[in-house]
Design a protein around this motif. Structure first.
Motif, PDB file in Angstrom:
ATOM      1  N   TYR A  50      32.161  32.825  44.424  1.00 10.33           N
ATOM      2  CA  TYR A  50      32.680  32.520  45.752  1.00 10.33           C
ATOM      3  C   TYR A  50      34.075  33.115  45.929  1.00 10.33           C
ATOM      4  O   TYR A  50      34.897  33.092  45.020  1.00 10.33           O
ATOM      5  CB  TYR A  50      32.730  31.013  45.971  1.00 10.33           C
ATOM      6  CG  TYR A  50      32.274  30.589  47.344  1.00 10.33           C
ATOM      7  CD1 TYR A  50      31.035  29.989  47.541  1.00 10.33           C
ATOM      8  CD2 TYR A  50      33.080  30.793  48.460  1.00 10.33           C
ATOM      9  CE1 TYR A  50      30.610  29.595  48.815  1.00 10.33           C
ATOM     10  CE2 TYR A  50      32.667  30.398  49.729  1.00 10.33           C
ATOM     11  CZ  TYR A  50      31.441  29.806  49.899  1.00 10.33           C
ATOM     12  OH  TYR A  50      31.024  29.425  51.146  1.00 10.33           O
ATOM     13  N   VAL A  51      34.340  33.638  47.108  1.00 10.32           N
ATOM     14  CA  VAL A  51      35.598  34.314  47.432  1.00 10.32           C
ATOM     15  C   VAL A  51      36.361  33.501  48.464  1.00 10.32           C
ATOM     16  O   VAL A  51      35.769  32.939  49.397  1.00 10.32           O
ATOM     17  CB  VAL A  51      35.322  35.730  47.989  1.00 10.32           C
ATOM     18  CG1 VAL A  51      36.607  36.391  48.468  1.00 10.32           C
ATOM     19  CG2 VAL A  51      34.621  36.587  46.946  1.00 10.32           C
ATOM     20  N   GLY A  52      37.680  33.435  48.308  1.00  7.97           N
ATOM     21  CA  GLY A  52      38.479  32.757  49.318  1.00  7.97           C
ATOM     22  C   GLY A  52      39.933  32.648  48.913  1.00  7.97           C
ATOM     23  O   GLY A  52      40.377  33.254  47.927  1.00  7.97           O
ATOM     24  N   TYR A  53      40.646  31.842  49.672  1.00  2.00           N
ATOM     25  CA  TYR A  53      42.085  31.671  49.471  1.00  2.00           C
ATOM     26  C   TYR A  53      42.384  30.250  49.007  1.00  2.00           C
ATOM     27  O   TYR A  53      41.795  29.275  49.507  1.00  2.00           O
ATOM     28  CB  TYR A  53      42.839  31.933  50.770  1.00  2.00           C
ATOM     29  CG  TYR A  53      42.770  33.364  51.246  1.00  2.00           C
ATOM     30  CD1 TYR A  53      43.776  34.270  50.921  1.00  2.00           C
ATOM     31  CD2 TYR A  53      41.704  33.795  52.030  1.00  2.00           C
ATOM     32  CE1 TYR A  53      43.724  35.590  51.376  1.00  2.00           C
ATOM     33  CE2 TYR A  53      41.638  35.116  52.486  1.00  2.00           C
ATOM     34  CZ  TYR A  53      42.656  36.000  52.151  1.00  2.00           C
ATOM     35  OH  TYR A  53      42.589  37.305  52.591  1.00  2.00           O
ATOM     36  N   LEU A  54      43.313  30.150  48.067  1.00  2.00           N
ATOM     37  CA  LEU A  54      43.790  28.847  47.626  1.00  2.00           C
ATOM     38  C   LEU A  54      45.293  28.937  47.362  1.00  2.00           C
ATOM     39  O   LEU A  54      45.837  30.031  47.213  1.00  2.00           O
ATOM     40  CB  LEU A  54      43.027  28.372  46.392  1.00  2.00           C
ATOM     41  CG  LEU A  54      42.837  29.293  45.187  1.00  2.00           C
ATOM     42  CD1 LEU A  54      44.105  29.418  44.376  1.00  2.00           C
ATOM     43  CD2 LEU A  54      41.712  28.783  44.312  1.00  2.00           C
ATOM     44  N   PRO A  55      45.983  27.803  47.320  1.00  2.00           N
ATOM     45  CA  PRO A  55      47.426  27.848  47.070  1.00  2.00           C
ATOM     46  C   PRO A  55      47.723  28.471  45.708  1.00  2.00           C
ATOM     47  O   PRO A  55      47.084  28.134  44.703  1.00  2.00           O
ATOM     48  CB  PRO A  55      47.833  26.380  47.111  1.00  2.00           C
ATOM     49  CG  PRO A  55      46.780  25.721  47.938  1.00  2.00           C
ATOM     50  CD  PRO A  55      45.512  26.443  47.611  1.00  2.00           C
ATOM     51  N   GLU A  56      48.678  29.364  45.681  1.00  2.00           N
ATOM     52  CA  GLU A  56      49.043  30.033  44.430  1.00  2.00           C
ATOM     53  C   GLU A  56      49.456  29.024  43.366  1.00  2.00           C
ATOM     54  O   GLU A  56      49.223  29.232  42.182  1.00  2.00           O
ATOM     55  CB  GLU A  56      50.168  31.030  44.703  1.00  2.00           C
ATOM     56  CG  GLU A  56      50.434  32.003  43.587  1.00  2.00           C
ATOM     57  CD  GLU A  56      51.455  33.052  43.980  1.00  2.00           C
ATOM     58  OE1 GLU A  56      51.685  33.974  43.177  1.00  2.00           O
ATOM     59  OE2 GLU A  56      52.017  32.954  45.080  1.00  2.00           O
ATOM     60  N   ALA A  57      50.044  27.910  43.789  1.00  2.00           N
ATOM     61  CA  ALA A  57      50.498  26.888  42.841  1.00  2.00           C
ATOM     62  C   ALA A  57      49.341  26.186  42.134  1.00  2.00           C
ATOM     63  O   ALA A  57      49.559  25.485  41.136  1.00  2.00           O
ATOM     64  CB  ALA A  57      51.358  25.856  43.567  1.00  2.00           C
ATOM     65  N   ALA A  58      48.117  26.373  42.613  1.00  2.00           N
ATOM     66  CA  ALA A  58      46.973  25.698  42.016  1.00  2.00           C
ATOM     67  C   ALA A  58      46.411  26.421  40.806  1.00  2.00           C
ATOM     68  O   ALA A  58      45.504  25.910  40.145  1.00  2.00           O
ATOM     69  CB  ALA A  58      45.869  25.532  43.059  1.00  2.00           C
ATOM     70  N   ILE A  59      46.915  27.621  40.507  1.00  2.00           N
ATOM     71  CA  ILE A  59      46.346  28.407  39.415  1.00  2.00           C
ATOM     72  C   ILE A  59      47.380  28.689  38.334  1.00  2.00           C
ATOM     73  O   ILE A  59      48.585  28.633  38.569  1.00  2.00           O
ATOM     74  CB  ILE A  59      45.755  29.733  39.925  1.00  2.00           C
ATOM     75  CG1 ILE A  59      46.829  30.599  40.595  1.00  2.00           C
ATOM     76  CG2 ILE A  59      44.604  29.456  40.887  1.00  2.00           C
ATOM     77  CD1 ILE A  59      46.313  31.948  41.051  1.00  2.00           C
ATOM     78  N   ALA A  60      46.861  28.968  37.144  1.00  2.00           N
ATOM     79  CA  ALA A  60      47.692  29.380  36.022  1.00  2.00           C
ATOM     80  C   ALA A  60      47.145  30.697  35.501  1.00  2.00           C
ATOM     81  O   ALA A  60      45.928  30.935  35.517  1.00  2.00           O
ATOM     82  CB  ALA A  60      47.686  28.330  34.916  1.00  2.00           C
ATOM     83  N   ALA A  61      48.020  31.562  35.039  1.00  2.00           N
ATOM     84  CA  ALA A  61      47.608  32.882  34.548  1.00  2.00           C
ATOM     85  C   ALA A  61      46.818  32.742  33.252  1.00  2.00           C
ATOM     86  O   ALA A  61      46.996  31.809  32.476  1.00  2.00           O
ATOM     87  CB  ALA A  61      48.826  33.756  34.332  1.00  2.00           C
ATOM     88  N   GLY A  62      45.919  33.700  33.021  1.00  2.00           N
ATOM     89  CA  GLY A  62      45.150  33.744  31.781  1.00  2.00           C
ATOM     90  C   GLY A  62      43.906  32.891  31.852  1.00  2.00           C
ATOM     91  O   GLY A  62      43.812  31.960  32.655  1.00  2.00           O
ATOM     92  N   ASP A  63      42.930  33.217  31.010  1.00  2.00           N
ATOM     93  CA  ASP A  63      41.683  32.468  31.061  1.00  2.00           C
ATOM     94  C   ASP A  63      41.733  31.181  30.247  1.00  2.00           C
ATOM     95  O   ASP A  63      41.047  30.232  30.539  1.00  2.00           O
ATOM     96  CB  ASP A  63      40.499  33.329  30.620  1.00  2.00           C
ATOM     97  CG  ASP A  63      40.732  34.014  29.282  1.00  2.00           C
ATOM     98  OD1 ASP A  63      41.627  33.593  28.532  1.00  2.00           O
ATOM     99  OD2 ASP A  63      40.015  34.971  28.989  1.00  2.00           O
TER     100      ASP A  63
END
Length: 284
Positions: free
Chosen positions: A84-97
């Motif tokens: 699924y593709v879309g937009y979310l707040p950048e603050a909701a993610i962390a770099a790396g798997d």
């Protein structure tokens, strides 16, 4: 692929598109994306970088994704689980798997500050959340998993990702009865009809499409109404229900505003004015 690929599953804009679409759509540049993961309990995914835009779906703690672009506090992403593709707040993610090794299997659970249920709760987790475990601890007979990012979760609420999946996805769906209905939701805190199908099947080891129209087109094989049994799916235009037995459905619905049981015949009669007759029956 059609001239206008489904924007839910294909990342493209005039200025940017995912690398897989290089020979399909025109864009100024193409990117493969960078790996990241969800770093908060639940985050909505929207079609536009706008808080007033309705929710398409949700991503859960620890789920992997690829970041295609960042701008003005938003990240344009593609889920690694269902595409699924879309937009979310950048603050909701962390770099790396930060590859997860456990999954939450209880409908809801808590991350505690310490390995003790009497200590403060840091945040809550939904069924389907993915965890990276750094160790274990036991307090007064209760075993906890220590998370790599800090905090502790009750071990009995989780299972290793490499463990055997649930044997019966319908039993998983039944554990979510009375969960509030939420358009676009796919968590133990709020869920919609196709989210219920996707989340419960995920715990049973089957990755399926997110939305009901995708499930109606791709999931399993068509069957006749007279062949319905436990585990089969009933589709209306814009709705899906799970057969709990030959006569009873489980579905997240806007009538009860919850995941509920209902007789199939009663459901067909009740919602006929909105969805008309079922459009199909499928066996996953």
């Amino acid at each position: 692929m059609p001239d206008n690929p489904d924007r839910r599953l294909n990342a493209y804009r005039p200025d940017l598109a995912e690398e897989a679409l290089r020979d399909v759509v025109d864009a100024t540049r193409y990117v493969g994306g960078t790996p990241a993961r969800i770093a908060i309990a639940i985050t909505p995914l929207r079609a536009r970088p706008d808080e007033s835009c309705g929710i398409d779906t949700e991503l859960l703690y620890g789920e992997p994704l690829r970041v295609l672009d960042r701008a003005d506090g938003w990240a344009w992403i593609k889920s690694e689980l269902d595409g699924y593709v879309g937009y979310l707040p950048e603050a909701a993610i962390a770099a790396g798997d930060d590859a997860a090794d456990h999954m939450v299997v209880a409908p809801r659970s808590f991350v505690y500050r310490d390995a003790d249920l009497k200590t403060p709760v840091r945040f809550a987790l939904s069924m389907g959340s993915r965890l990276r475990v750094a160790g274990e601890a036991e307090t007064r007979g209760t075993r906890y998993l220590a998370l790599s990012g800090g905090g502790f979760v009750v071990a009995a609420h989780c299972r290793p990702l490499d463990a055997a999946p649930e044997a019966d996805y319908v039993a998983v769906a039944a554990r979510l009865v009375e969960t509030p209905y939420l358009w676009g939701g796919r968590s133990g805190f709020g869920i919609d009809c196709s989210g219920l199908v996707q989340l419960s099947m995920m715990l049973a080891g089957q990755q399926v499409p997110r939305d009901s129209d995708m499930q109606a087109a791709e999931l399993g094989d068509p069957i006749g109404r007279d062949a319905l049994r436990r585990g089969d799916l009933v589709f209306w235009k814009g709705h899906v229900a799970i057969m709990e037995d030959a006569h009873t459905i489980l579905h997240a619905n806007g009538h009860t505003m919850s995941v509920a049981r209902e007789g199939l015949e009663q459901a067909i009669e009740r919602i006929g004015w909105l969805y008309q007759q079922p459009t199909g029956y499928r066996r996953p």
